[in-house]
Scaffold this motif. Sequence first.
Motif, mmCIF file in Angstrom:
data_model
loop_
_atom_site.group_PDB
_atom_site.id
_atom_site.type_symbol
_atom_site.label_atom_id
_atom_site.label_comp_id
_atom_site.label_asym_id
_atom_site.label_seq_id
_atom_site.Cartn_x
_atom_site.Cartn_y
_atom_site.Cartn_z
ATOM 1 N N TYR A 126 -82.132 -163.369 70.221
ATOM 2 C CA TYR A 126 -81.880 -163.500 71.663
ATOM 3 C C TYR A 126 -83.071 -164.173 72.348
ATOM 4 N N TYR A 131 -78.741 -160.211 77.722
ATOM 5 C CA TYR A 131 -78.254 -158.839 77.637
ATOM 6 C C TYR A 131 -77.352 -158.653 76.426
ATOM 7 N N ILE A 145 -81.743 -156.634 77.724
ATOM 8 C CA ILE A 145 -82.750 -156.330 76.710
ATOM 9 C C ILE A 145 -84.111 -156.301 77.389
ATOM 10 N N GLU A 150 -87.730 -159.030 69.002
ATOM 11 C CA GLU A 150 -86.634 -158.299 68.359
ATOM 12 C C GLU A 150 -87.070 -157.564 67.098
ATOM 13 N N ILE A 154 -84.474 -153.164 69.726
ATOM 14 C CA ILE A 154 -84.064 -153.561 71.075
ATOM 15 C C ILE A 154 -84.266 -152.380 72.016
ATOM 16 N N LEU A 156 -83.608 -150.774 75.784
ATOM 17 C CA LEU A 156 -82.717 -150.812 76.935
ATOM 18 C C LEU A 156 -83.184 -149.798 77.964
ATOM 19 N N PRO A 185 -76.212 -161.905 71.329
ATOM 20 C CA PRO A 185 -76.718 -161.846 72.700
ATOM 21 C C PRO A 185 -75.762 -162.491 73.700
#
Length: 324
Positions: A126, A131, A145, A150, A154, A156, A185
């Motif tokens: 991503y 997101y 994210i 990565e 991830i 959140l 992503p």
Amino acid sequence: MSHVIKIFPADIAFEGDSEKTLLDSALDSGIPLEHSCKNGSCGICEAGLIAGEVIDAAGQVITAGNNILTCSCRPQSDISLQATYYPELAGQVKKITPCKVASAEKVSADVIKLLLRFPPTAQINYLPGQYINLQYQGVTRSYSIANANEKEGIELHIRNVPDGQMSQLIFGGLAANTLMRIEGPCGTFFIRKNERPVIFIAGGTGFAPVKAMVESLIAENTQRKIYIYWGMQHSAHFYSSLPQQWADANPDIHFIPVVSGEESNWQGRKGFVHNAVVEDFENLADFDVYACGSPVMIEASRKDLMTLGLLAKHFYADAFTVSK
């Protein structure tokens, strides 16, 4: 029925199904057009209809010469659109990937920081700012994210939405190693590569993609000036000290927390977060602005900042819409 959809000024084309929205057909064809909420609330996917006809969500036929929302309109003929296309995202593949909960930390009264880990072979690839769609026990919700790398999994930031289905699942207690899935992503919110100074405007957990983008800029040793405006209703709701740490460590990073609620002991900035930007700058012609939060905040930011010379093409946004 299939129709040919042409995108200008990129001069690319794809097949659009009359039973699908223009945006869905574009994304299915690997054509990343600008979008955010995908439900018609934020207006970010607005495009100009140059030629042809479409039908909107209300069943109304819209003809050439009007602006439309690609997330809400289906083609009724071959059409041409004036729309923003992002070649930076063209190589991305949206896929469903299993993951497990590494940790679920309550960082404020109504926000949990959820860290997900993935199988060693998983590759999400991503761009910071994008997101994912989190899938758990038959419920799917979109979350930005919040980390740039990565390899760390991830991260959140999940707000407790009253009576929200996903909120009840996560805030009701989430054990380590709980199995979930993500799809992604997604989205067109990411840092554009240039040397222009950057203003970030975040409302609530809109800080999540801002965190990821600032982390990426710091990792790149950027020379760009960075201004982070983060708005909360009350000062106790600020759930991360990172923005102040970044500002303390780097003279080119400035952090401005803004409180909108009544709070007599708060000595910092007060009011709507985007109004603090208006108060601090006389001319924004040389700036890029990235806004993330409610559709109302984003629209107010767009309108008011453009009166200070901000160009529409230098305003980027990601709208958070609440789902129960």
